[in-house]
Motif scaffolding. Structure first.
Motif, PDB file in Angstrom:
ATOM      1  N   ALA A 227       0.805  -1.215   0.000  1.00 29.88           N
ATOM      2  CA  ALA A 227       0.000   0.000   0.000  1.00 29.88           C
ATOM      3  C   ALA A 227       0.842   1.272   0.000  1.00 29.88           C
ATOM      4  N   ASP A 228       2.059   1.212   0.511  1.00 29.12           N
ATOM      5  CA  ASP A 228       2.898   2.403   0.630  1.00 29.12           C
ATOM      6  C   ASP A 228       3.698   2.622  -0.652  1.00 29.12           C
ATOM      7  N   LEU A 229       3.309   3.627  -1.409  1.00 28.24           N
ATOM      8  CA  LEU A 229       3.970   3.916  -2.684  1.00 28.24           C
ATOM      9  C   LEU A 229       4.929   5.098  -2.589  1.00 28.24           C
ATOM     10  N   THR A 230       5.077   5.638  -1.398  1.00 29.69           N
ATOM     11  CA  THR A 230       5.926   6.816  -1.217  1.00 29.69           C
ATOM     12  C   THR A 230       7.364   6.538  -1.641  1.00 29.69           C
ATOM     13  N   GLY A 231       7.892   5.386  -1.242  1.00 26.54           N
ATOM     14  CA  GLY A 231       9.269   5.042  -1.570  1.00 26.54           C
ATOM     15  C   GLY A 231       9.483   4.884  -3.059  1.00 26.54           C
ATOM     16  N   ILE A 232       8.533   4.266  -3.743  1.00 26.74           N
ATOM     17  CA  ILE A 232       8.668   4.087  -5.191  1.00 26.74           C
ATOM     18  C   ILE A 232       8.630   5.434  -5.893  1.00 26.74           C
ATOM     19  N   SER A 233       7.730   6.315  -5.467  1.00 35.07           N
ATOM     20  CA  SER A 233       7.655   7.649  -6.064  1.00 35.07           C
ATOM     21  C   SER A 233       8.966   8.403  -5.857  1.00 35.07           C
ATOM     22  N   ARG A 234       9.495   8.357  -4.660  1.00 33.85           N
ATOM     23  CA  ARG A 234      10.748   9.051  -4.374  1.00 33.85           C
ATOM     24  C   ARG A 234      11.891   8.469  -5.199  1.00 33.85           C
ATOM     25  N   GLN A 235      11.930   7.146  -5.319  1.00 34.99           N
ATOM     26  CA  GLN A 235      12.993   6.506  -6.086  1.00 34.99           C
ATOM     27  C   GLN A 235      12.905   6.887  -7.558  1.00 34.99           C
TER      28      GLN A 235
ATOM     29  N   ARG B   6       8.377   9.463 -14.984  1.00 31.75           N
ATOM     30  CA  ARG B   6       7.417  10.506 -14.606  1.00 31.75           C
ATOM     31  C   ARG B   6       5.985  10.007 -14.688  1.00 31.75           C
ATOM     32  N   HIS B   7       5.745   9.089 -15.602  1.00 34.13           N
ATOM     33  CA  HIS B   7       4.394   8.517 -15.693  1.00 34.13           C
ATOM     34  C   HIS B   7       4.084   7.665 -14.466  1.00 34.13           C
ATOM     35  N   VAL B   8       5.077   6.940 -13.958  1.00 39.84           N
ATOM     36  CA  VAL B   8       4.884   6.182 -12.721  1.00 39.84           C
ATOM     37  C   VAL B   8       4.539   7.125 -11.579  1.00 39.84           C
ATOM     38  N   VAL B   9       5.276   8.222 -11.471  1.00 43.21           N
ATOM     39  CA  VAL B   9       4.996   9.206 -10.409  1.00 43.21           C
ATOM     40  C   VAL B   9       3.584   9.749 -10.564  1.00 43.21           C
ATOM     41  N   TRP B  10       3.173  10.040 -11.785  1.00 38.42           N
ATOM     42  CA  TRP B  10       1.821  10.552 -12.054  1.00 38.42           C
ATOM     43  C   TRP B  10       0.765   9.524 -11.651  1.00 38.42           C
ATOM     44  N   LEU B  11       0.998   8.255 -11.959  1.00 40.64           N
ATOM     45  CA  LEU B  11       0.053   7.208 -11.576  1.00 40.64           C
ATOM     46  C   LEU B  11      -0.044   7.080 -10.058  1.00 40.64           C
ATOM     47  N   ILE B  12       1.085   7.236  -9.367  1.00 40.12           N
ATOM     48  CA  ILE B  12       1.060   7.177  -7.903  1.00 40.12           C
ATOM     49  C   ILE B  12       0.254   8.353  -7.351  1.00 40.12           C
ATOM     50  N   GLU B  13       0.400   9.522  -7.967  1.00 38.21           N
ATOM     51  CA  GLU B  13      -0.372  10.686  -7.533  1.00 38.21           C
ATOM     52  C   GLU B  13      -1.873  10.471  -7.742  1.00 38.21           C
ATOM     53  N   HIS B  14      -2.235   9.612  -8.682  1.00 40.30           N
ATOM     54  CA  HIS B  14      -3.641   9.349  -8.990  1.00 40.30           C
ATOM     55  C   HIS B  14      -4.019   7.895  -8.686  1.00 40.30           C
ATOM     56  N   VAL B  15      -3.355   7.314  -7.693  1.00 36.78           N
ATOM     57  CA  VAL B  15      -3.579   5.900  -7.389  1.00 36.78           C
ATOM     58  C   VAL B  15      -5.001   5.641  -6.920  1.00 36.78           C
TER      59      VAL B  15
ATOM     60  N   PHE C 221      -6.831   5.218 -10.444  1.00 33.80           N
ATOM     61  CA  PHE C 221      -6.440   4.158 -11.369  1.00 33.80           C
ATOM     62  C   PHE C 221      -5.895   2.899 -10.692  1.00 33.80           C
ATOM     63  N   GLY C 222      -5.514   2.999  -9.427  1.00 32.26           N
ATOM     64  CA  GLY C 222      -5.189   1.804  -8.661  1.00 32.26           C
ATOM     65  C   GLY C 222      -3.737   1.389  -8.632  1.00 32.26           C
ATOM     66  N   GLU C 223      -3.458   0.489  -7.693  1.00 28.30           N
ATOM     67  CA  GLU C 223      -2.102   0.003  -7.460  1.00 28.30           C
ATOM     68  C   GLU C 223      -1.584  -0.882  -8.590  1.00 28.30           C
ATOM     69  N   ALA C 224      -2.467  -1.628  -9.231  1.00 31.84           N
ATOM     70  CA  ALA C 224      -2.032  -2.547 -10.285  1.00 31.84           C
ATOM     71  C   ALA C 224      -1.437  -1.790 -11.475  1.00 31.84           C
ATOM     72  N   ARG C 225      -2.002  -0.612 -11.792  1.00 34.93           N
ATOM     73  CA  ARG C 225      -1.430   0.183 -12.886  1.00 34.93           C
ATOM     74  C   ARG C 225      -0.026   0.659 -12.509  1.00 34.93           C
ATOM     75  N   VAL C 226       0.149   1.063 -11.252  1.00 34.01           N
ATOM     76  CA  VAL C 226       1.472   1.488 -10.796  1.00 34.01           C
ATOM     77  C   VAL C 226       2.451   0.328 -10.905  1.00 34.01           C
ATOM     78  N   SER C 227       2.052  -0.819 -10.388  1.00 30.51           N
ATOM     79  CA  SER C 227       2.931  -1.985 -10.397  1.00 30.51           C
ATOM     80  C   SER C 227       3.325  -2.380 -11.818  1.00 30.51           C
ATOM     81  N   GLY C 228       2.363  -2.352 -12.728  1.00 28.56           N
ATOM     82  CA  GLY C 228       2.646  -2.709 -14.112  1.00 28.56           C
ATOM     83  C   GLY C 228       3.619  -1.747 -14.772  1.00 28.56           C
ATOM     84  N   GLU C 229       3.441  -0.448 -14.530  1.00 25.26           N
ATOM     85  CA  GLU C 229       4.327   0.545 -15.129  1.00 25.26           C
ATOM     86  C   GLU C 229       5.717   0.505 -14.514  1.00 25.26           C
ATOM     87  N   VAL C 230       5.802   0.210 -13.209  1.00 23.25           N
ATOM     88  CA  VAL C 230       7.112   0.073 -12.582  1.00 23.25           C
ATOM     89  C   VAL C 230       7.872  -1.095 -13.210  1.00 23.25           C
ATOM     90  N   SER C 231       7.177  -2.183 -13.488  1.00 27.39           N
ATOM     91  CA  SER C 231       7.829  -3.325 -14.130  1.00 27.39           C
ATOM     92  C   SER C 231       8.353  -2.957 -15.513  1.00 27.39           C
TER      93      SER C 231
END
Length: 256
Positions: free
Chosen positions: A129-137, A166-175, A178-188
């Motif tokens: 649930a915590d996406l702060t670290g991924i956004s910062r990274q 930057r798109h990953v950061v944008w998805l985290i801002e709008h999680v 659009f949800g966590e799965a979109r973030v996870s997919g884009e990070v991959s």
């Protein structure tokens, strides 16, 4: 059950459009997506809704045959709700409540629950649930890339990587939308791109290569934690990467 999959968030968005009380499809979408009609931002956000539908279809294809056949028959109707290709979205005679029926929403939510059960803890249904670290990274990665010169990495490749990050950061801002799965997919996807670029950077300045390697392993570790230790798209990491052994060690350490 945790509602963390693409179809869960697609269901939530369509439900909110339907329940918006607006007199036009367009007004319903504008209210839910929070962007002006005919704007680039609206197009970007609606495209993400289409991405949620695309992920839903992909994940349905991975279900056992009986479940897959039961839900795939509703895909054209869900697509129609998202796209509405035969109607004018600005027609005052088409209230947002008409955009999709409750029965289709119920089937979509049922599919989401089954997908969540089958993919629990994976990229498609992350448990973190915590996406702060991924956004910062990702933001630190952007700074690292901006600091490289052409001798380390071409401008075209650098621009592509920065855009993805930057798109990953944008998805985290709008999680919430659009949800966590979109973030996870884009990070991959980002990890795959960085893995391939690492073969170029690794042949350049040793200091730059060392910074790249440390940042890469940090991102892998954060993603592994978010996905509760599930492997991160092995195919994308393995292509052209000399770091797979070290990545596997980091992931294994987290799992242990």
């Amino acid at each position: 059950m945790i509602q963390n999959t693409a179809p869960h968030h697609l269901h939530a968005i369509l439900t909110r459009v339907r329940d918006s009380g607006k007199g036009q499809y367009a007004e319903g979408w504008v209210t839910v997506l929070g962007a002006d009609w005919d704007s680039a931002e609206f197009s970007k956000r609606h495209a993400e809704v289409v991405n949620l539908l695309s992920l839903t279809v992909q994940q349905l294809q991975a279900l056992p045959e009986r479940s897959r056949g039961r839900f795939m028959r509703y895909v054209p109707a869900w697509w129609g709700a998202v796209i509405q290709p035969k109607v004018n979205w600005a027609d005052n005679g088409r209230a947002a409540v008409q955009i999709v029926g409750l029965d289709l929403l119920d089937h979509l939510e049922s599919a989401a629950d089954i997908i969540s059960g089958n993919l629990a803890g994976s990229e498609g249904a992350p448990a973190g649930a915590d996406l702060t670290g991924i956004s910062r990274q990702c933001q630190e990665w952007v700074e690292l890339l901006l600091g490289l010169d052409d001798a380390d990495l071409s401008d075209s490749l650098k621009g592509q990587l920065i855009s993805q990050l930057r798109h990953v950061v944008w998805l985290i801002e709008h999680v919430d939308l659009f949800g966590e799965a979109r973030v996870s997919g884009e990070v991959s996807r980002v990890i795959g791109s960085l893995a391939q670029a690492s073969t170029v950077v690794g042949n350049r300045d040793p200091e730059t290569a060392g910074k790249w390697k440390r940042a890469f392993l940090s991102l892998i570790a954060l993603c592994a934690i978010f996905n509760t230790g599930a492997p991160v798209v092995r195919e994308s990491i393995e292509v052209g990467s000399a770091l797979v052994g070290e990545i596997a060690t980091v992931v294994q350490d987290i799992q242990d």
